[in-house]
Design an enzyme around this catalytic site. Structure first.
Site, PDB file in Angstrom:
ATOM      1  N   LYS A   1     -10.460   0.118  -2.091  1.00 26.51           N
ATOM      2  CA  LYS A   1     -10.680   0.030  -0.437  1.00 26.51           C
ATOM      3  C   LYS A   1     -10.698   1.345   0.016  1.00 26.51           C
ATOM      4  CE  LYS A   1      -7.178  -1.546   2.863  1.00 26.51           C
ATOM      5  NZ  LYS A   1      -5.624  -1.959   2.997  1.00 26.51           N
TER       6      LYS A   1
ATOM      7  N   ASP B   1       0.839  -1.392   0.052  1.00 23.80           N
ATOM      8  CA  ASP B   1      -0.240   0.320  -0.209  1.00 23.80           C
ATOM      9  C   ASP B   1       0.817   1.360   0.360  1.00 23.80           C
ATOM     10  OD1 ASP B   1      -1.828  -1.746   0.501  1.00 23.80           O
ATOM     11  OD2 ASP B   1      -2.735  -0.647   2.107  1.00 23.80           O
TER      12      ASP B   1
ATOM     13  N   LYS C   1      -7.260   3.180  -3.229  1.00 23.24           N
ATOM     14  CA  LYS C   1      -7.470   3.538  -1.805  1.00 23.24           C
ATOM     15  C   LYS C   1      -7.980   4.769  -1.481  1.00 23.24           C
ATOM     16  CE  LYS C   1      -5.274   2.113   2.589  1.00 23.24           C
ATOM     17  NZ  LYS C   1      -4.073   1.783   3.314  1.00 23.24           N
TER      18      LYS C   1
END
Lengths: 293, 299
Positions: free
Chosen positions: B235, B136, B199
């Site tokens: 996400k 991430d 995300k």
């Protein structure tokens, strides 16, 4: 000119706010052939929301100093005093005689002040230092049970309600109260008093609705630590005891009777919603001659 | 090929987005669908701990929780992944071995992203070398705000290259982007640069994930899919702590992107306390009684 009378819609009190019941249902209790108002018929979802609100208020309320809790209870009494006439009027609407109504409101205020006084005193009365044989300083103190669900007495719409709420919150608990089904007016007006006094939102939550419908949910909710029932319906009491077993709720049955009596002014009403914590504190020596502390 | 001008990314109709979200949140989800949605949500969670105070033991404990959500009730799924800092990847990989739970690691000077490319690459490399299944990364919001879109694009592409086969989630940190237009623009940049997932947030900035911002990103994913045929995952992370909200997210994904996205391969929740709330709701569905936190493991 004649005018159309406005029937007040009494809302419920959850987390310091006045929502309508999420179910959208209402009922209209009557006294002397007259509709008292539009009263929310709370659902189990409302109860669930109240539990969430009370749980999040629990930590802060029990952590407040006892003296501060006492000030807040006193403040409720002050505000109640200021709105005395409204309560008297509502009691009369619900069927009381004027003199009787005045007496009930006075007693309600006095009862709040009585328990306000106990806030910073009951721990001394119910704590103890215990004699033990080992070298420990052993002491017990009461701590709040936590979240208390209260089924308020059916007959005493104001005094009975306050007599249940006051000792509960004086002891650092939060509560969710189901008000009297047929005499609910004072409970909602009390909520209006609470929201303008200094009681943090969520400490006292007041629902109105059908007792029979809500009792199973009050008794079965896993996040409720104690349940106080006021009344003498044997079938209801049995069902409460059964449903409360899952999380071993403390169940307290109080009679729904005469709240004027001063047996409702005693500190044991606070201690019945306390859990005793005992601490074993190691010390060097014990005994009067060579005490370690 | 001429460089793409991201200033031309589609504008977002703010009122329209808000209106659609309002309609989704007012919908009530009934029993059978609710139960299915709850199990699905549980299986989409990236159980996350990203604190300065994290220790090996805390990471181990969380990895255990990811695999044993509530053992007294059999038949529950595991979470999708655990999400940790790069220095805990090794521990986490060891702990989740054989369980199907993946290990995601934040990298690239998380959470601010204020560092040089060398350090960001190294950060990524450490995570990948230690066996992270997913990375991430955060984008450089400062550069983004100065209009250096190509810099942001190239940085993401470079990190993607360092990741190799490891899936890359690109954190836009929407709370610092300001407007929906910018969120859309950043989403387009990230997807073009090779992100496998986009995300919303690090969880360190408020506001974190919200339904409207997620909807903007889902729309970007949809457009990208129609244009290229490539599926990108989504996400939302941070601030999603109750089941009802999680179900609303799932509804929104289903209605924007379709059922194809409803698996943890394409949709994740970045959350730490959501799991317990979903568990409590599942137990409520199963037992009929509302539950208490006292009977579930602490996060």
């Amino acid at each position: 000119m004649s005018r159309i009378e406005i029937v007040k819609t009494y809302k419920i009190y959850i987390g310091g706010k006045f929502p309508r019941t999420e179910s959208g249902r209402y009922y209209q209790p009557e006294a002397n052939g007259k509709v008292l108002g539009n009263i929310c018929l709370s659902s189990r979802k409302d109860f669930r929301n109240a539990v969430v609100a009370a749980r999040s208020a629990q930590g802060g309320w029990s952590a407040k100093s006892a003296y501060n809790r006492s000030q807040i209870l006193y403040r409720i009494a002050e505000i109640l005093e200021g709105r005395k006439n409204q309560f008297i009027e509502e009691l009369i609407q619900q069927g009381s005689k004027k003199a009787q109504a005045e007496k009930e409101v006075d007693l309600s205020i006095d009862r709040l002040i009585y328990f306000a006084g106990w806030c910073d005193k009951y721990t001394q009365i119910f704590s103890s230092v215990n004699p033990v044989a080992s070298s420990h300083f052993n002491f017990s103190v009461p701590e709040p049970t936590g979240l208390v669900a209260i089924l308020a007495p059916e007959e005493s719409g104001l005094l009975g309600l306050i007599s249940q709420i006051a000792p509960t919150i004086a002891g650092g608990n939060t509560c969710i109260v189901l008000a009297s089904e047929n005499k609910p007016l004072c409970s909602v007006t009390l909520a209006e008093v609470l929201s303008t006094s200094d009681v943090p939102g969520g400490v006292i939550n007041i629902l109105t609705g059908n007792r029979k419908e809500l009792i199973p949910h009050f008794a079965a909710h896993m996040d409720v630590n104690a349940l106080v029932y006021s009344g003498d319906n044997a079938a209801e009491i049995k069902s409460i005891h059964e449903a409360a077993v899952d999380n071993l709720k403390r169940v307290i049955i109080r009679d729904g009777g005469n709240y004027v009596s001063d047996k409702h002014e005693n500190p044991y009403l606070i201690s019945s919603l306390q859990e005793t914590k005992t601490t074993w504190h190691p010390i060097e020596k014990i005994g009067a001659a060579g005490s370690g502390y | 090929m001429a460089e793409k001008d991201y200033r031309l990314s589609p504008r977002v109709d703010q009122v329209g987005i808000q209106d659609r979200v309002d309609r989704i949140t007012k919908r009530s989800v009934k029993n059978a669908a609710k139960r299915k949605g709850l199990y699905m949500a549980l299986n989409m969670i990236d159980l996350t701990t990203l604190e300065g105070a994290d220790t090996d033991s805390k990471v181990k404990q969380m990895c255990y929780k990811a695999q044993h959500l509530h053992d007294s009730f059999p038949g529950l799924p595991t979470t999708a992944a655990v999400c940790v800092y790069p220095n805990f990847v090794k521990t986490a990989v060891q702990e989740v071995k054989g369980s199907g739970v993946k290990v995601a690691s934040v990298a690239t000077a998380f959470p601010s992203g204020q560092s040089s490319l060398e350090i960001k690459l190294l950060d990524t490399k450490i995570a990948v070398d230690n066996g992270a299944h997913e990375v991430d990364m955060v984008i450089s919001r400062g550069k983004f705000h100065s209009g250096e879109y190509n810099f942001v694009h190239d940085e993401i592409a470079a990190i993607k290259e360092a990741c190799g086969k490891v899936r890359l989630k690109v954190i836009l940190e929407t709370g610092e982007l300001g407007t929906f237009d910018k969120v859309r623009r950043a989403s387009d940049i990230a997807m073009d640069a090779g992100a496998d997932f986009i995300k919303t947030s690090t969880g360190k900035i408020s506001p974190a994930a919200t339904l409207p911002v997620t909807l903007v990103m889902l729309e970007a994913i949809k457009d990208y899919y129609y244009k290229t045929g490539k599926m990108i995952g989504m996400k939302p992370a941070g601030g999603i702590s109750n089941s009802k909200l999680a179900l609303h997210y799932l509804l929104m994904v289903k209605e924007t992107l379709g059922g194809k996205w409803l698996s943890n391969e394409w949709f994740r929740f970045g959350a730490s306390s959501l799991a317990n709330d979903v568990l409590m709701q599942i137990m409520k569905q199963e037992s009929g009684n509302y539950q208490s936190k006292d009977y579930f493991s602490k996060d």
